[in-house]
Design an enzyme around this catalytic site. Structure first.
Site, PDB file in Angstrom:
ATOM      1  N   GLU A   1      26.640  11.543  58.525  1.00 21.01           N
ATOM      2  CA  GLU A   1      25.551  11.979  59.652  1.00 21.01           C
ATOM      3  C   GLU A   1      26.076  11.580  60.940  1.00 21.01           C
ATOM      4  O   GLU A   1      25.434  10.908  61.782  1.00 21.01           O
ATOM      5  CB  GLU A   1      24.026  11.691  59.466  1.00 21.01           C
TER       6      GLU A   1
ATOM      7  N   GLU B   1      23.470  15.728  50.545  1.00 22.14           N
ATOM      8  CA  GLU B   1      22.044  15.094  50.555  1.00 22.14           C
ATOM      9  C   GLU B   1      21.131  16.463  50.640  1.00 22.14           C
ATOM     10  O   GLU B   1      21.169  17.307  51.429  1.00 22.14           O
ATOM     11  CB  GLU B   1      21.937  14.462  51.810  1.00 22.14           C
TER      12      GLU B   1
HETATM   13  O1  AHR Z   1      18.498   9.610  52.282  1.00 20.53           O
HETATM   14  C1  AHR Z   1      17.913   9.106  53.384  1.00 20.53           C
HETATM   15  C2  AHR Z   1      18.773   9.297  54.588  1.00 20.53           C
HETATM   16  O2  AHR Z   1      18.647  10.589  55.071  1.00 20.53           O
HETATM   17  C3  AHR Z   1      20.320   9.006  54.502  1.00 20.53           C
HETATM   18  O3  AHR Z   1      20.458   7.586  54.595  1.00 20.53           O
HETATM   19  C4  AHR Z   1      20.708   9.789  55.705  1.00 20.53           C
HETATM   20  O4  AHR Z   1      21.854  10.129  55.724  1.00 20.53           O
HETATM   21  C5  AHR Z   1      19.775  10.921  55.840  1.00 20.53           C
HETATM   22  O5  AHR Z   1      19.117  10.820  57.004  1.00 20.53           O
END
Ligand code: AHR
Length: 495
Positions: free
Chosen positions: A176, A299
Site C-alpha cells: 500500500e 488483500e
Molecule cells: O489487512 C489489514 C490492513 O489492511 C493491512 O495491513 C493493510 O495493507 C490494509 O490497509
C-alpha cells in the site's frame, strides 16, 4: 416464483488453468494473528511445533493453503527483518505502530515464518519494507533466504542454524505504497520500485524470484496505469490490487448483528470485485497483451467493526454466513478471471478480519469462510470451464445485484466441479446446467448454509455451520436441475 437460470459451461481448450495461488492467505503482525494466534511459543501448554500451534497447522494443511503472505500489510513497511533473527533473547523490540501500538519482542521472525511454511507445505510470500527500509536491507533479505553459495548473508543464515536456503519465490516490494507504505504518488512509487527491483535478484541469476508491485487501492485505475507504463515488464512479475468489502469506512457495522440491508451493502461492495479485476485487467492488457504480468488481489475480504470489548487496533471480528457467501462469490470471480488473476490473499488467516481460523486460548474453531475455502480447493490448478448465464436479480430498497454466482473447472483426473452461490437472502434460485458434453455422468453435491444469515461458529458451538450433503438437484438426462436455497454455497462434483 423466479424463473430458471440457464448456466452454460464451455469445454474450451484455450481456457486458463485456475492458479492454485488464488486460494492464498495472509498473516500480518496484527492483533492476535501471529502472537497469540499462529505462534504461542515453544513453552506453551498448547501443543505446538517450535512455537506454532499444531491444531492450526493441521487445519491449514487440510485447506491445502498454497501460499501465505507475511509480515504485512502496513506492518511490513515498518519491519526490519534483521531484528527477527539470531538468539531470541538478544532481539530488539518493535512497537507495532499501525496496530494497537503494542510492543513486540521479535520472537517470531524469518526462520520461524519460513520454517512454519515448510510445515504447512505452502509457498511463502514475503512483503519487503520499502517505506522505512533500504534497498540494501531488502536485497540482503533475499540473499539471506535464497542464496546457497558463500556470502555474508548466507553465512549469517548458517550461523543461525539453517544451512539450505528456503528459496522464497514471491517478493512484495512494499505494501500500500499509496497509504501506510509511504503515502507515495504512483509516479514516485514506480521509480522506487524500479530501484528496489534492480537490486533484488535471487543472487544466482536463475530468475527464481517473482517481484510484485504494491497495487492500487480498489478502483484507483490511475495507479495501475502509471505502474504499467513506467515499470519495464521484465522487472514486474505481478501487480497487486487491494479491495475490502466494506459498508462504509466510517460505519462498518457489526460482524454478527446486521440487517438484510447491511448484508446487501456488504455484497454490493464485495461484488465490485468483478468490475475491479475487469478494469484493472484491461489497463494491464494495454501494456502487456500477452498477460505475462500476474494480477494479485493480495488483500481481500469483509471488514466490519471489531467485536465488542476487543482492542480496536486488533481487527478481531466473527464470521457468519454473510462471509461464506462473500467468499464463495469472490472466489468465483477470481476463477473466472484466471487468465490474469494468478494470486489472491484473503485478509487474514487467523483472528483478524475475515479469518478462516479463530482462537480463544487453547480453543480453536474454523469459520464458515474456512469451509468455503475447503470446498473450493477442488478448483486449485484445475482447468477453467468458462460459464455464461444471465443472473436473476436480488433487489433490496430498489437496488439490485446479481443473485447467482458461478464458476466451474475440470481437474487433472477429468472430474468437473461447479461452484454456485445464491446471494439472495430471501429467495431460492433455480438453475439448469447442461452437462451432457462434459464427459461425466454421476454428480454429487455439498452445501454450506444455515438457518440464519447471521449464524456463525462459536467456541461453544464450533460446528453449527459445516458442509453437508446437498440433495437439491436432479440429473434429467444430462440436464442438472438445481434449487439453491437463499444465502448458500453449493459445490457439485461430476465424475
Ligand atoms: O489487512 C489489514 C490492513 O489492511 C493491512 O495491513 C493493510 O495493507 C490494509 O490497509
Amino acid at each position: 416464483q423466479k424463473e430458471t437460470t440457464v448456466v452454460t459451461l464451455k469445454n474450451d481448450d484455450k481456457a486458463p488453468v485456475i492458479n492454485k495461488n488464488i486460494y492464498g492467505h495472509f498473516a500480518e503482525h496484527l492483533g492476535r494473528c501471529i502472537y497469540g494466534g499462529f505462534f504461542v511459543g515453544d513453552t506453551s501448554k498448547i501443543p505446538n511445533t517450535k512455537g506454532v500451534r499444531n491444531d492450526i497447522i493441521a487445519a491449514l494443511k487440510d485447506l491445502k493453503i498454497p501460499n501465505l503472505r507475511w509480515p504485512g500489510g502496513c506492518f511490513a513497511d515498518t519491519y526490519h527483518w534483521k531484528d527477527g533473527i539470531g538468539p531470541q533473547e538478544e532481539r530488539p523490540t518493535i512497537v507495532n505502530k499501525w496496530w494497537g501500538g503494542v510492543t513486540e519482542d521479535n520472537s517470531f521472525g524469518t526462520h520461524d515464518f519460513l520454517n512454519m511454511c515448510e510445515l504447512l507445505e505452502t509457498e511463502p510470500y514475503l512483503s519487503g519494507n520499502v517505506g522505512s527500509g533500504t534497498v540494501q536491507e531488502l536485497a540482503d533479505w533475499v540473499q539471506y533466504t535464497n542464496f546457497s553459495g558463500k556470502s555474508p548473508m548466507s553465512d549469517l543464515r548458517k550461523k543461525n542454524g539453517r544451512t539450505e536456503p528456503w528459496k522464497v519465490k514471491f517478493w512484495g516490494i512494499g505494501n500500500e505504497a499509496w497509504g501506510c507504505g509511504g503515502n507515495m504518488t504512483a509516479e514516485y512509487y514506480a521509480g522506487e520500485y524500479r530501484k528496489f527491483a534492480t537490486f533484488m535478484s535471487d543472487w544466482e541469476n536463475t530468475g527464481g524470484i517473482t517481484r510484485i508491485a504494491s497495487g492500487s487501492n480498489s478502483a484507483d485505475y490511475n495507479w495501475t496505469e502509471v505502474l504499467m507504463k513506467n515499470i519495464p515488464l521484465n522487472m514486474l512479475g505481478g501487480l497487486g490490487v487491494h479491495h475490502y468489502a466494506v459498508i462504509n469506512w466510517n460505519k462498518k457495522g457489526d460482524g454478527v448483528d446486521f440487517t438484510e440491508e447491511q448484508y446487501f451493502k456488504t455484497m454490493q461492495s464485495a461484488l465490485k470485485m468483478e468490475e475491479l479485476v475487469t478494469k484493472h485487467g484491461a489497463i494491464m492488457d494495454k501494456y502487456d497483451p500477452e498477460k505475462k504480468v500476474a494480477m494479485l488481489v493480495d488483500e481481500w475480504g469483509g471488514w466490519y467493526e471489531v467485536e465488542k470489548g476487543t482492542n480496536p487496533g486488533f481487527l478481531y471480528q466473527q464470521n457468519t454466513m454473510r462471509d461464506a457467501v462473500l467468499a464463495g462469490a469472490t472466489l468465483n470471480i477470481f476463477n473466472n478471471h484466471a487468465d490474469r488473476v494468478r494470486m489472491a490473499n484473503l485478509a487474514q488467516c487467523v483472528n483478524v478480519l475475515q479469518a478462516v481460523i479463530l482462537t480463544d486460548k487453547a480453543k480453536m474453531i474454523t469459520t464458515p469462510t474456512y469451509h468455503v475455502m475447503k470446498l473450493y480447493a477442488v478448483h486449485q490448478d484445475a482447468k477453467l470451464l468458462p460459464v455464461s448465464f444471465q443472473s436473476p436479480l436480488y433487489t433490496v430498497n430498489g437496488e439490485s445485484l446479481p443473485a447467482v454466482s458461478a464458476s466451474a473447472s475440470k481437474d487433472k483426473n477429468g472430474a468437473i466441479h461447479i461452484s454456485l452461490v445464491n446471494v439472495d437472502a430471501k429467495n431460492k434460485n433455480k438453475i439448469e446446467i447442461d452437462v451432457k458434453d462434459l464427459g461425466v455422468k454421476n454428480f454429487t453435491g455439498t452445501i454450506l448454509t444455515s438457518a440464519k444469515l447471521q449464524d456463525y461458529n462459536s467456541f461453544d458451538t464450533p460446528n453449527k455451520i459445516v458442509p453437508t450433503v446437498f440433495k437439491g438437484f436432479e440429473n434429467k438426462k444430462g440436464k442438472l436441475e438445481i434449487t439453491i436455497p437463499p444465502y448458500s454455497v453449493v459445490v457439485l462434483e461430476g465424475k
